[in-house]
Motif scaffolding. Structure first.
Motif, PDB file in Angstrom:
ATOM      1  N   PHE A   1     -33.459  16.124  -3.282  1.00  0.00           N
ATOM      2  CA  PHE A   1     -32.977  16.998  -4.583  1.00  0.00           C
ATOM      3  C   PHE A   1     -31.984  18.173  -3.503  1.00  0.00           C
ATOM      4  CE2 PHE A   1     -36.787  14.616  -6.596  1.00  0.00           C
ATOM      5  CZ  PHE A   1     -35.598  13.617  -7.842  1.00  0.00           C
TER       6      PHE A   1
ATOM      7  N   LYS B   1     -33.154  18.633 -12.737  1.00  0.00           N
ATOM      8  CA  LYS B   1     -32.059  18.851 -11.487  1.00  0.00           C
ATOM      9  C   LYS B   1     -30.628  18.792 -12.412  1.00  0.00           C
ATOM     10  CE  LYS B   1     -28.520  18.065  -7.566  1.00  0.00           C
ATOM     11  NZ  LYS B   1     -28.863  16.576  -6.735  1.00  0.00           N
TER      12      LYS B   1
ATOM     13  N   HIS C   1     -24.657  22.245  -5.599  1.00  0.00           N
ATOM     14  CA  HIS C   1     -23.911  21.429  -7.129  1.00  0.00           C
ATOM     15  C   HIS C   1     -23.282  22.333  -8.059  1.00  0.00           C
ATOM     16  CE1 HIS C   1     -25.500  17.578  -5.056  1.00  0.00           C
ATOM     17  NE2 HIS C   1     -24.496  18.180  -4.007  1.00  0.00           N
TER      18      HIS C   1
ATOM     19  N   GLN D   1     -28.830  21.252  -4.262  1.00  0.00           N
ATOM     20  CA  GLN D   1     -28.672  21.127  -5.780  1.00  0.00           C
ATOM     21  C   GLN D   1     -28.293  22.527  -5.943  1.00  0.00           C
ATOM     22  OE1 GLN D   1     -32.205  20.538  -8.301  1.00  0.00           O
ATOM     23  NE2 GLN D   1     -32.008  23.339  -8.662  1.00  0.00           N
TER      24      GLN D   1
END
Length: 206
Positions: free
Chosen positions: A57, A123, A63, A60
């Motif tokens: 992940f 997430k 993003h 994150q």
């Protein structure tokens, strides 16, 4: 003196995905990931990730920032979903086409592991919250912001699945220069389509 370790984070991500795919998530150790990533060490791994789950992940925070910045940059008169579409464009553009295969492997890993599914859902929630907060900063009412954010993340999840697992062709394989245009769609293309489909579905509710 520490060795120069160019692109160590990306190498660790790819090594982890490959090992998880080959021998399973539970059977893979941090040491194995570090070694597969070009002879790195556990220390290097933990400098980038707190545990082996988090390696899947990566990004994150980046993003969430991309979504927030794109929402802030959207035209003042943009509707909530238009602003969300711009945010999804920014997020999708951060995924290079060479990450498509990596994404397909990640999707397969998630399908077989409840722990990873739980982390993926977390997430999703974090990014949806980033969208909702960005919309509220634009003056969008709380419930409208939350609904638009959920639609945005649902659209992105659907787009990612389509991008990493394109539909099988119904006709014999054609030369590359005459391939089905759908096969060449970017993640951003899929995201815009998925969001439009959700918008239409919401309208059909009456």
């Amino acid at each position: 003196m520490a060795r120069w370790e160019p692109n160590a984070r990306e190498r660790l991500v790819r090594a982890a995905v490959d090992l998880f795919t080959e021998q399973g998530y539970d059977a893979t150790t941090v040491t194995q990931i570090a070694e597969r990533a070009g002879g790195l060490t556990k220390t290097t791994f933990f400098r980038h990730f707190p545990d082996k789950r988090e390696v899947l992940f990566a990004g994150q925070e980046i993003h969430a920032r991309l979504l927030t910045e794109a929402l802030a940059a959207a035209p003042p008169d943009a509707t909530p979903l238009t602003a969300v579409a711009a945010a999804l464009d920014a997020l999708a553009d951060s995924f290079d086409d060479d990450r498509r295969e990596l994404g397909a492997k990640l999707m397969a890993l998630l399908a077989d592991n409840a722990e990873l599914q739980e982390r993926a859902a977390f997430k999703h929630a974090i990014l949806a919250a980033a969208i909702a907060d960005g919309l509220r900063e634009r003056g969008v009412a709380d419930r409208t912001a939350a609904l638009a954010a959920d639609m945005g993340m649902l659209a992105f999840d659907e787009a990612f699945a389509r991008w990493t697992h394109p539909a099988a062709p119904t006709t014999p394989v054609a030369p590359a220069d005459s391939a089905d245009p759908a096969d060449r769609r970017t993640l951003a293309d899929h995201a815009r389509q998925a969001l439009a489909e959700l918008r239409d579905a919401a309208t059909a509710l009456g």
